[in-house]
Design a protein around this motif. Sequence first.
Motif: not given
Length: 202
Positions: A136-148, A152-154, A157-162
Motif C-alpha cells: 500500500a503506497t500513496l503518491s501525489v505528483d503535480t506541478e505549480i507555477r508561482f508568480a513570485s 511561494r512562501a505563502a 506556509a499554507d501547505l505546512s499548516k494543512a
Amino acid sequence: MLDVEVIEDPAAAVVALDPVRSRLLSELAEPASAANLAERVGLARQKINYHLRALEEHRLVQAAGERKWGGLTERLFVATASAYVVSPGALGPAAADPRRTVDRISASYLIALAARVVREVGGLWRRALGAQKRLATLSVDTEIRFASPAERAAFTADLSKAITELVARYHDATAPGGRDHRLLVMAYPKPNDEPGEEKTCP
C-alpha cells in the motif's frame, strides 16, 4: 516482468551499469536470442552470450524459452523488469542518508530523502512480491507555477499548516495494530523540456 526493479546488490548494480549490458537490458523488453541481439547491437554473438551469462547470473534477465533457427536451438532471454533503479543501499555506508544532512532546506537533503525512499520502498516491495501481496503506497505528483517568491512562501506556509493539521487529526500512536508511515512532501524547480537548460524559480 516487473515495471521497475530496484537493484540492491552491489555486484548486480555493477553489471547493470555496464554500457553494453545496460543496452542489452533495454533490448530485452521482449524475448530475444543472442543472435538477435548481436545483430541489433553490432557485437559478435560470443560476446553477447558472455554478457547474457553475467546478466542471468545476477537475475537481471531470465530464460524465456527456446526456438529452432537454421537447424540450431537458440535460447531466448527477457529482462526481469521494464526499467531498473539502483538502490542507494548498493553503496553501503557511502549511501546518501538524510540523518547526515544538517541543512533541512538544502538540495542535498532532498536528494538524501529521495534516496531513502528508493531504498526503503524497494526493500518493502521486494518482500511484498515474495509474499505475493500488494504494497500500500500513496503518491501525489503535480506541478505549480508561482508568480513570485512571496507567493511561494505563502504556499509553503499554507501547505505546512494543512499537513500539520491532518497529521494531528489522523495520527494515533497508541492504536493497536496500527502501522507507522512516512509522509514526504517535496518541491523543486522543474527542469526545462529542452536538454541542457534548466528553469529557475523566481
